[in-house]
Design a protein around this motif. Structure first.
Motif, PDB file in Angstrom:
ATOM      1  N   GLU A 170       0.789  -1.241   0.000  1.00 35.91           N
ATOM      2  CA  GLU A 170       0.000   0.000   0.000  1.00 35.91           C
ATOM      3  C   GLU A 170       0.816   1.283   0.000  1.00 35.91           C
ATOM      4  OE1 GLU A 170      -2.776  -3.119   1.752  1.00 35.91           O
ATOM      5  OE2 GLU A 170      -0.633  -2.655   1.760  1.00 35.91           O
TER       6      GLU A 170
ATOM      7  N   LEU B 268      -0.835   4.951  -0.250  1.00 40.13           N
ATOM      8  CA  LEU B 268      -1.817   4.606   0.778  1.00 40.13           C
ATOM      9  C   LEU B 268      -1.104   4.031   1.993  1.00 40.13           C
ATOM     10  CD1 LEU B 268      -4.234   2.755  -1.663  1.00 40.13           C
ATOM     11  CD2 LEU B 268      -4.702   4.974  -0.596  1.00 40.13           C
TER      12      LEU B 268
ATOM     13  N   PHE C 203      -6.047   5.913   7.432  1.00 42.86           N
ATOM     14  CA  PHE C 203      -6.288   5.657   6.012  1.00 42.86           C
ATOM     15  C   PHE C 203      -7.128   6.774   5.412  1.00 42.86           C
ATOM     16  CE2 PHE C 203      -8.405   3.835   2.344  1.00 42.86           C
ATOM     17  CZ  PHE C 203      -7.418   3.077   1.742  1.00 42.86           C
TER      18      PHE C 203
ATOM     19  N   LEU D 213      -5.817   9.028   2.291  1.00 36.85           N
ATOM     20  CA  LEU D 213      -6.557   9.054   1.036  1.00 36.85           C
ATOM     21  C   LEU D 213      -7.129  10.443   0.770  1.00 36.85           C
ATOM     22  CD1 LEU D 213      -7.455   7.295  -1.325  1.00 36.85           C
ATOM     23  CD2 LEU D 213      -9.514   6.712  -0.034  1.00 36.85           C
TER      24      LEU D 213
ATOM     25  N   ALA E 192      -3.088  10.022  -3.462  1.00 32.32           N
ATOM     26  CA  ALA E 192      -3.120   8.565  -3.658  1.00 32.32           C
ATOM     27  C   ALA E 192      -3.772   8.186  -4.979  1.00 32.32           C
ATOM     28  CB  ALA E 192      -3.853   7.887  -2.493  1.00 32.32           C
TER      29      ALA E 192
END
Length: 277
Positions: A138, A143, A234, A238, A243
């Motif tokens: 990620e 991310l 997260f 984002l 991202a």
């Protein structure tokens, strides 16, 4: 067996053992279809219809991919309701961890991202030497992992190695995964079948109620607070807006295609270096 509607999974029950084969497209991408099938599998195992099952073995019908990772279209679409979407995925993988049955993952190909997070929620994990490749990818896509991966990697690997695996977003082979504690054992291809047959037979001889009691004695500390931190972090990452363009560059460079996914670490490394996609 009320699992005839599954399209990405095939389930064969052999007495107290359910063998689940993952077969979904060219790379076993974890998209909405696969997630729906995984929920149906869990619900069946939790129902009276699945109560005869004591061991669940998950493996792939694709020699190159166990599960590639979560479909990036799902991640990009979660911008407006990120914490709820992440919470739903945490619930899915956590449902496997909470099963009374013993769950066994057998990796003989690539697994990355959300596929890794499903894997670390299984009770036992084995890998084929020379074929299995693991990548918590990620951070290379702009991310962070938030599907319970950080919580379980911390518990399995320790803080330093968990940071290495998450931040380096690089490939781990079966030998290194075994040394780090990500998997139980790395096995040669010709040894996997006999080993698993013996292991599964012995576990399946234990009554389901006793299996559940043993799992309860080994329950990890309450991770609810850590999962909440993952969801919030997260959402912030984002929400920064960088991202999605990174994921688009990844797709343009061959991400989510067989050739691109086979060289996942190198492909993402090119994004790190700012090379044009």
């Amino acid at each position: 067996m009320a699992l005839d509607s599954l399209t990405s999974l095939t389930v064969a029950q052999e007495g107290p053992v359910a063998r689940v084969r993952i077969g979904h497209g060219e790379i076993n991408l974890m998209d909405a279809t696969m997630m729906g099938d995984l929920w149906r599998l869990v619900n069946w195992l939790r129902s009276p219809a699945g109560s005869d099952v004591r061991v669940v073995v998950l493996e792939s019908a694709n020699p190159d991919f166990f599960i590639a990772h979560v479909d990036l279209a799902l991640l990009a679409a979660s911008v407006e309701n990120t914490e709820a979407a992440v919470g739903s995925f945490q619930d899915l993988v956590g449902a496997f961890r909470a099963l009374k049955q013993v769950t066994v993952g057998v990796v003989a190909g690539r697994v990355a991202g959300g596929g890794m997070e499903l894997l670390v929620n299984l009770d036992l994990r084995f890998a084929v030497t020379g074929r299995a490749v693991f990548n918590q990818v990620e951070t290379g896509l702009g991310l962070i992992p938030a599907g319970s991966g950080p919580q379980h990697l911390l518990h399995l690997l320790g803080r330093g190695r968990a940071l290495e695996v998450i931040l380096a977003h690089d490939d781990l082979d079966a030998g290194l995964a075994e040394r780090y504690g990500l998997i139980n054992r790395a096995l040669d291809a010709d040894a996997v079948g006999p080993f698993l047959d013996r292991l599964v037979t012995r576990i399946a001889a234990v009554p389901l109620a006793d299996i559940a009691e043993v799992k309860a004695t080994l329950a990890a500390p309450d991770i609810a607070a850590g999962l909440a931190v993952e969801r919030s972090a997260f959402a912030r990452v984002l929400g920064r807006g960088t991202a999605v363009p990174t994921m688009q560059r990844f797709l343009a460079a061959g991400g989510q295609t067989p050739d691109g996914e086979r060289r996942l670490a190198d492909l993402v490394g090119e994004l790190d270096a700012g090379e044009p996609a």
